[in-house]
Design a protein around this motif. Structure first.
Motif, short mmCIF file in Angstrom:
data_model
loop_
_atom_site.label_atom_id
_atom_site.label_comp_id
_atom_site.label_asym_id
_atom_site.label_seq_id
_atom_site.Cartn_x
_atom_site.Cartn_y
_atom_site.Cartn_z
N HIS A 46 0.83 -1.20 0.00
CA HIS A 46 0.00 0.00 0.00
C HIS A 46 0.87 1.26 0.00
O HIS A 46 0.63 2.20 -0.79
N ASP A 47 1.86 1.30 0.85
CA ASP A 47 2.72 2.49 0.95
C ASP A 47 3.51 2.73 -0.33
O ASP A 47 3.72 3.88 -0.74
N ARG A 48 3.90 1.65 -1.00
CA ARG A 48 4.75 1.79 -2.19
C ARG A 48 3.97 2.07 -3.47
O ARG A 48 4.46 2.76 -4.36
N HIS A 49 2.75 1.53 -3.56
CA HIS A 49 2.05 1.56 -4.85
C HIS A 49 0.69 2.26 -4.85
O HIS A 49 0.26 2.73 -5.91
N ILE A 50 0.01 2.29 -3.73
CA ILE A 50 -1.37 2.78 -3.72
C ILE A 50 -1.51 4.16 -3.08
O ILE A 50 -2.09 5.07 -3.69
N ALA A 51 -1.01 4.31 -1.88
CA ALA A 51 -1.18 5.56 -1.13
C ALA A 51 -0.67 6.76 -1.92
O ALA A 51 0.45 6.74 -2.45
N GLY A 52 -1.50 7.78 -2.02
CA GLY A 52 -1.13 9.00 -2.73
C GLY A 52 -1.34 8.95 -4.22
O GLY A 52 -1.25 9.98 -4.89
#
Length: 346
Positions: A214-220
């Motif tokens: 999630h932190d690497r690909h989705i969030a933001g």
């Protein structure tokens, strides 16, 4: 006073439409083709009865015998769309999974031979779409529960047919991720109708892996701060993004409930006791399937009560249009496009 369920806006639903998010996350999801749909085809999907096209692109066994007494005015013909569907099926490896902007016809799987959504022919796709209440809901009330769209009706929605490369997915490692203010507040086993004992010793590792993904690909990268997405764990630290859904009651909360999800404040001390990662941990924890109500078709119920005898004719015509199909082998690993988390993001 805080609402018990999330307030949902029309734009949030539009942001979850497939063509809105697919270009952003194409590198971590399943290869797909997007086909625009005409008003005539949408009217066909929304009409009563099950009539499949007399298509020259399909085998003769697909075509209803001309000697039958049927209403030929109801027999559809969409040669351009049918040709595009056939071309996409071939391009995507010969087997696809269909859906419209938001919903797939999961509730109509009982209509297909083998109880599968795997399609290898044009009429396979059309039969599932035509038989699905989920698809009908997308066509009639796509913005239901949206506070800025009073009647929930479609407002010039550009409907599209999505054909996705068929990929065998193990239900044991598919998860639904709930995101609030760009932070994961819940991860649920996607199939809560089964108990998978092998998940229990892996729970902590999978939880951390999904948070990292999630932190690497989705969030933001997704246009909203509150949303839901489905993810498939193919192997250790290898994931495939399946779909996005609105953060609201139109989305099944699975092992959570929307009251708790909406009221959770991740910054409060009480949130420390919140069970973020939830799986079925025993046979007693199994929950009923949301699709059970679709297993006994309303058409059959109408027949048994004498409400609509014409539906039997529709069903029999459909059966005559569908040729015998032999089950094909499982999808090869190359059908999927996994992300190797040991490699930098593309």
């Amino acid at each position: 006073m805080l609402s018990l369920v999330p307030v949902m806006k029309k734009q949030q639903v539009l942001n979850c439409s497939f063509s809105a998010w697919y270009p952003i996350f194409k590198h971590i999801t399943i290869d797909s083709h997007i086909l625009p749909l005409s008003k005539e085809f949408l009217a066909y999907l929304d009409a009563d009865g099950i009539y499949l096209p007399k298509s020259p692109t399909d085998a003769p066994s697909d075509i209803i015998d001309d000697t039958e007494e049927i209403d030929h005015n109801k027999t559809p013909s969409f040669p351009d769309l049918e040709a595009s569907i056939k071309e996409s099926i071939q391009s995507l490896g010969g087997r696809v999974f269909p859906k419209l902007n938001w919903s797939s016809p999961r509730d109509a799987s009982w209509m297909a031979r083998g109880n599968t959504l795997r399609c290898s022919r044009v009429n396979d796709v059309l039969l599932l779409l035509k038989s699905s209440d989920f698809v009908s809901h997308d066509l009639s009330l796509p913005f239901e529960h949206c506070t800025d769209c009073e009647d929930g009706q479609k407002n010039n929605v550009k409907y599209e047919l999505i054909l996705r490369r068929w990929t065998d997915i193990s239900e044991a490692t598919e998860f639904r991720v709930f995101v609030k203010n760009d932070n994961i507040i819940g991860i649920s086993q996607r199939d809560h109708t089964n108990f998978f004992p092998d998940l229990i010793p892996l729970a902590d590792d999978i939880n951390l892996e999904i948070e990292d993904f999630h932190d690497r690909h989705i969030a933001g990268n997704f246009p909203d701060h509150d949303y839901v997405y489905d993810i498939y764990r193919q192997d250790k630290r290898k994931f495939l993004l399946i779909d996005f859904n609105p953060f609201g009651e139109v989305t099944d909360p699975l092992l959570f409930n929307w009251t708790d999800l909406n009221q959770l404040d991740v910054t409060s001390p009480e949130s420390q006791s919140w069970e973020t990662f939830r799986i079925v941990r025993s046979f007693e924890g199994i929950q009923p399937s949301q699709y059970l109500s679709y297993r006994i078709p309303m058409d059959i119920l109408h027949l048994t009560t004498g409400m609509d005898a014409n539906k039997l004719a529709d069903f029999l015509r459909m059966e005559m249009q569908m040729p015998d199909q032999q089950e094909s082998s499982s999808s090869d690993d190359e059908d999927a496009s996994p992300v190797d988390e040991d490699q930098p993001e593309k």
